[in-house]
Design an enzyme around this catalytic site. Structure first.
Site, PDB file in Angstrom:
ATOM      1  N   CYS A   4      46.014  42.792  52.233  1.00 30.07           N
ATOM      2  CA  CYS A   4      44.763  42.863  51.468  1.00 30.07           C
ATOM      3  C   CYS A   4      43.595  42.357  52.328  1.00 30.07           C
ATOM      4  CB  CYS A   4      44.890  42.035  50.196  1.00 30.07           C
ATOM      5  SG  CYS A   4      43.323  41.798  49.348  1.00 30.07           S
ATOM      6  N   CYS A   7      42.047  39.125  51.001  1.00 31.42           N
ATOM      7  CA  CYS A   7      42.942  37.975  51.230  1.00 31.42           C
ATOM      8  C   CYS A   7      42.811  37.514  52.682  1.00 31.42           C
ATOM      9  CB  CYS A   7      44.389  38.332  50.918  1.00 31.42           C
ATOM     10  SG  CYS A   7      44.793  38.365  49.160  1.00 31.42           S
ATOM     11  N   HIS A  46      45.025  36.249  45.009  1.00 35.09           N
ATOM     12  CA  HIS A  46      44.959  37.704  44.917  1.00 35.09           C
ATOM     13  C   HIS A  46      45.086  38.160  43.470  1.00 35.09           C
ATOM     14  CE1 HIS A  46      45.150  41.858  46.240  1.00 35.09           C
ATOM     15  NE2 HIS A  46      46.030  42.023  45.252  1.00 35.09           N
ATOM     16  N   ASN A  87      33.569  46.619  40.112  1.00 31.73           N
ATOM     17  CA  ASN A  87      34.144  47.949  39.957  1.00 31.73           C
ATOM     18  C   ASN A  87      35.656  47.826  39.781  1.00 31.73           C
ATOM     19  OD1 ASN A  87      31.624  49.281  40.428  1.00 31.73           O
ATOM     20  ND2 ASN A  87      31.867  48.836  42.607  1.00 31.73           N
ATOM     21  N   THR A  95      36.895  50.143  46.035  1.00 30.76           N
ATOM     22  CA  THR A  95      37.464  50.480  47.343  1.00 30.76           C
ATOM     23  C   THR A  95      38.336  49.367  47.909  1.00 30.76           C
ATOM     24  OG1 THR A  95      35.466  49.693  48.455  1.00 30.76           O
ATOM     25  CG2 THR A  95      35.569  52.048  47.948  1.00 30.76           C
ATOM     26  N   HIS A  98      41.041  43.875  45.481  1.00 27.21           N
ATOM     27  CA  HIS A  98      41.069  42.414  45.291  1.00 27.21           C
ATOM     28  C   HIS A  98      39.824  42.119  44.467  1.00 27.21           C
ATOM     29  CE1 HIS A  98      41.892  38.190  47.058  1.00 27.21           C
ATOM     30  NE2 HIS A  98      40.847  38.043  46.245  1.00 27.21           N
ATOM     31  N   HIS A 100      36.530  41.351  42.821  1.00 28.02           N
ATOM     32  CA  HIS A 100      35.318  40.797  43.419  1.00 28.02           C
ATOM     33  C   HIS A 100      34.119  41.090  42.538  1.00 28.02           C
ATOM     34  CE1 HIS A 100      36.131  44.809  45.114  1.00 28.02           C
ATOM     35  NE2 HIS A 100      34.819  44.996  45.164  1.00 28.02           N
TER      36      HIS A 100
END
Ligand code: AMP
Length: 114
Positions: A4, A7, A46, A87, A95, A98, A100
């Site tokens: 990720c 991460c 995560h 999103n 996209t 993880h 955000h």
């Protein structure tokens, strides 16, 4: 999570321009800013996205929102106004898998949503 991007940024394995960090959260500048201020706020744990939030994440998520508010203040956009966007999934064009928060400001924002 091994593969990720965020991460790896949280672990310091990939560089980022940090604007805030504590044990549970990291805020860093978006690499392709959509506004004069465009900061991403992530939990260090995560979580793939909004659909993956579980009850055990309640405290971490409340903290994430507080960090977003603090970032808006420290970036000088709390008074002028700002947008917080997350999103989730394909139709939202997420996209990076993880969770955000995009914190956007520094100009009058129209319909665009990060
Ligand atoms: P989203 O499309 O909502 O998943 O948002 C992912 C965001 O991560 C985009 O705005 C990208 O510009 C941003 N991004 C991707 N890679 C990096 C990176 N290495 N450092 C900072 N921001 C990044």
């Amino acid at each position: 999570m091994n593969d990720c991007l965020f991460c790896k940024i949280a672990a310091g394995e990939i560089p980022s321009t940090k604007v805030y960090e504590d044990d549970a959260a990291l805020a860093f500048r978006d690499i392709a800013p959509q506004a004069p201020v465009h900061v991403l706020v992530i939990p260090k744990k995560h979580i793939g996205g909004f659909s993956d939030i579980e009850g055990e994440d309640d405290a971490a998520l409340a903290h994430l929102w507080r960090v977003a508010a603090a970032v808006a203040k420290s970036e000088g956009i709390a008074q002028s106004g700002f947008r917080v966007v997350s999103n989730c999934g394909k139709d939202a064009q997420q996209t990076v898998s993880h969770l955000h928060l995009h914190v956007l400001g520094g100009r009058a924002l129209s319909g665009e949503m990060a």
